[in-house]
Design an enzyme around this catalytic site. Structure first.
Site, mmCIF file in Angstrom:
data_model
loop_
_atom_site.group_PDB
_atom_site.id
_atom_site.type_symbol
_atom_site.label_atom_id
_atom_site.label_comp_id
_atom_site.label_asym_id
_atom_site.label_seq_id
_atom_site.Cartn_x
_atom_site.Cartn_y
_atom_site.Cartn_z
ATOM 1 N N CYS A 125 64.167 4.472 47.491
ATOM 2 C CA CYS A 125 64.543 5.840 47.125
ATOM 3 C C CYS A 125 65.670 6.347 48.043
ATOM 4 C CB CYS A 125 63.307 6.739 47.154
ATOM 5 S SG CYS A 125 63.466 8.245 46.171
ATOM 6 N N HIS B 213 58.986 3.089 44.157
ATOM 7 C CA HIS B 213 58.242 3.057 45.417
ATOM 8 C C HIS B 213 57.131 2.010 45.385
ATOM 9 C CE1 HIS B 213 59.821 6.819 47.289
ATOM 10 N NE2 HIS B 213 60.033 7.168 46.032
ATOM 11 N N GLU C 2 55.475 0.982 47.879
ATOM 12 C CA GLU C 2 54.448 1.397 48.845
ATOM 13 C C GLU C 2 53.432 2.364 48.244
ATOM 14 O OE1 GLU C 2 57.498 4.706 49.253
ATOM 15 O OE2 GLU C 2 57.470 2.575 48.717
#
Length: 224
Positions: free
Chosen positions: A86, A193, A195
């Site tokens: 991002c 993302h 994560e």
């Protein structure tokens, strides 16, 4: 293997990234401030999402002048692993480690949802994904519309640098590009993302194979 999670003023995904690699994947990692000047004890760098320096001027434009950036560039030129998600992707384009730029979403709206992605599994960041797999990862951005000139796009395709591709219209990105790597294959930036896709409770574990690939490929290089 020890990873540095860089924290800029305005970062808000740094804790997510540290949790994913340290608590879920068991990789040694710690926060490093934007004003640090050394990454000597680390083997890889992670640039988190968020709004570094409030996204003033444009995303990543001020972060590029942080003292730690010189070390990030050194890491990349030495062939060490650098990953940005991002805002981290935006920073990587600003500092010239990845080609192109990220523009405002074509809808002019902030997008926050899970999106389907096609994965190029022939990279060090994605080798642990099955061939021809389709995964789902969250996105949360207002400026994720990837753009580059025709010559650069041709080179990205020819040199196998397009790593993640949206499988639906998301933000207007050229060729539906969601993530790219550099020609050497040690620097990757992506808008989704991974994560945030580490536990079933969160809706997906599709991010685990991403970090497993980092462990296998970049961790292996350290042990040789």
């Amino acid at each position: 293997m020890k990873l540095a999670v860089i924290v800029f003023p305005g970062s808000n995904c740094d804790a997510d990234l540290l949790w994913a690699v340290k608590e879920v994947m068991g990789i040694d990692a710690e926060f490093v401030r934007h004003d640090a000047t050394s990454l000597a004890k680390f083997d890889g760098v992670l640039l988190p999402g968020g709004f570094s320096y409030g996204d003033y001027l444009r995303c990543g434009a001020i972060a590029r002048f942080s003292p730690i950036i010189n070390e990030v560039i050194r890491f990349a030129t030495e062939g060490k692993m650098v990953f940005g998600t991002c805002n981290g992707f935006q920073i990587l384009t600003e500092i010239g480690l990845l080609p192109g730029t990220l523009l405002r979403n074509d809808s002019l709206r902030f997008i926050c949802k899970s999106v389907p992605l096609k994965v190029n599994t022939h990279t060090k960041f994605t080798s642990e994904y099955p061939e021809n797999v389709s995964i789902h990862l969250p996105v949360a951005h207002g400026e994720g519309n990837y753009y580059c000139d025709e010559k650069t796009l041709k080179e990205l395709k020819e040199k196998n640098q397009i790593v993640f591709t949206y499988q639906e219209k998301v933000n207007g990105s050229l060729a539906n590009i969601a993530g790219i790597c550099n020609e050497q294959g040690n620097v990757l930036g992506m808008m989704p993302h991974p994560e945030r896709a580490m536990e079933e409770l969160l809706g997906s574990t599709d991010g685990r194979s991403f970090f497993a690939s980092i462990i296998k490929n970049f961790g292996k290089e350290l042990s040789q």
